[in-house]
Design a protein around this motif. Structure first.
Motif, PDB file in Angstrom:
ATOM      1  N   GLU A 130      -5.331 -84.924 -49.773  1.00 43.51           N
ATOM      2  CA  GLU A 130      -6.231 -83.826 -49.359  1.00 43.51           C
ATOM      3  C   GLU A 130      -6.685 -83.017 -50.567  1.00 43.51           C
ATOM      4  O   GLU A 130      -7.832 -82.551 -50.624  1.00 43.51           O
ATOM      5  CB  GLU A 130      -5.561 -82.911 -48.329  1.00 43.51           C
ATOM      6  N   GLU A 145      -8.684 -90.360 -43.774  1.00 40.97           N
ATOM      7  CA  GLU A 145      -8.310 -89.499 -42.645  1.00 40.97           C
ATOM      8  C   GLU A 145      -7.802 -90.350 -41.473  1.00 40.97           C
ATOM      9  O   GLU A 145      -6.884 -89.946 -40.749  1.00 40.97           O
ATOM     10  CB  GLU A 145      -9.481 -88.613 -42.201  1.00 40.97           C
ATOM     11  N   HIS A 179      -4.279 -91.149 -42.185  1.00 46.77           N
ATOM     12  CA  HIS A 179      -3.447 -89.973 -41.904  1.00 46.77           C
ATOM     13  C   HIS A 179      -3.205 -89.832 -40.401  1.00 46.77           C
ATOM     14  O   HIS A 179      -2.083 -89.567 -39.965  1.00 46.77           O
ATOM     15  CB  HIS A 179      -4.114 -88.691 -42.429  1.00 46.77           C
ATOM     16  N   GLU A 199      -6.870 -84.059 -38.058  1.00 47.58           N
ATOM     17  CA  GLU A 199      -7.297 -85.335 -38.666  1.00 47.58           C
ATOM     18  C   GLU A 199      -8.362 -86.012 -37.804  1.00 47.58           C
ATOM     19  O   GLU A 199      -9.334 -86.561 -38.337  1.00 47.58           O
ATOM     20  CB  GLU A 199      -6.102 -86.273 -38.851  1.00 47.58           C
ATOM     21  N   TYR A 257      -0.148 -79.479 -44.916  1.00 40.57           N
ATOM     22  CA  TYR A 257       0.825 -80.542 -45.225  1.00 40.57           C
ATOM     23  C   TYR A 257       1.889 -80.073 -46.206  1.00 40.57           C
ATOM     24  O   TYR A 257       3.020 -80.565 -46.180  1.00 40.57           O
ATOM     25  CB  TYR A 257       0.106 -81.798 -45.729  1.00 40.57           C
TER      26      TYR A 257
END
Ligand SMILES: [Fe+2]
Ligand SMILES: [Fe+2]
Length: 141
Positions: A125, A50, A53, A17, A99
């Motif tokens: 994503e 991102e 995340h 990330e 993920y």
């Protein structure tokens, strides 16, 4: 799934990330030609997702008793708008796969909240990769 393995895997995701944030910022700067305004805006929009995340992963790693990495994974080199989009598509598809796997691991570990959050990140994503794939589909040659 033991806790240390889960922490290590989440740290790999965090490194990716951090890499994605650098990738989007750098590619936004490098975008050229008549599509530059749209490409730069598109890349910079992704940074917020991102970053969210990365922030979630760093917090979760600490909550689990780990130390969040500060080392980003390497960013793919790209010499043109097309190469940047190809590199982003590859990274986003991989993030979706990572993920998906991590959500299963979180379930195995017994952390349903983490599993649900990771599944949300799969959706994010996949949204990124689908948008990127659609831009590449009719890319002028
Ligand atoms: Fe992400
Ligand atoms: Fe993404």
């Amino acid at each position: 799934m033991d806790k240390q393995t889960l922490i290590d895997n989440l740290n790999r995701d965090l490194a990716n990330e951090l890499s994605a944030i650098i990738q989007y910022i750098t590619y936004a700067a490098k975008a050229t030609g008549p599509y530059r305004p749209q490409l730069a805006a598109f890349f910079l929009e992704e940074v917020a997702d991102e970053q969210a995340h990365a922030l979630f992963l760093a917090n979760k790693i600490v909550a689990l008793g780990g130390e969040p990495t500060t080392q980003a994974a390497p960013v793919a080199a790209a010499a043109s708008n097309h190469e940047m989009l190809e590199a982003i598509l590859k990274a986003e598809v991989q993030a979706g796969k990572d993920y998906t796997r991590r959500a299963v691991e979180a379930d195995e570990y017994g952390d349903k909240g983490l599993a649900v959050q990771l599944e949300d990140m799969v959706r994010d994503e996949m949204g990124h990769s689908e948008e990127c794939e659609r831009m590449l589909r009719d890319w002028p040659v």
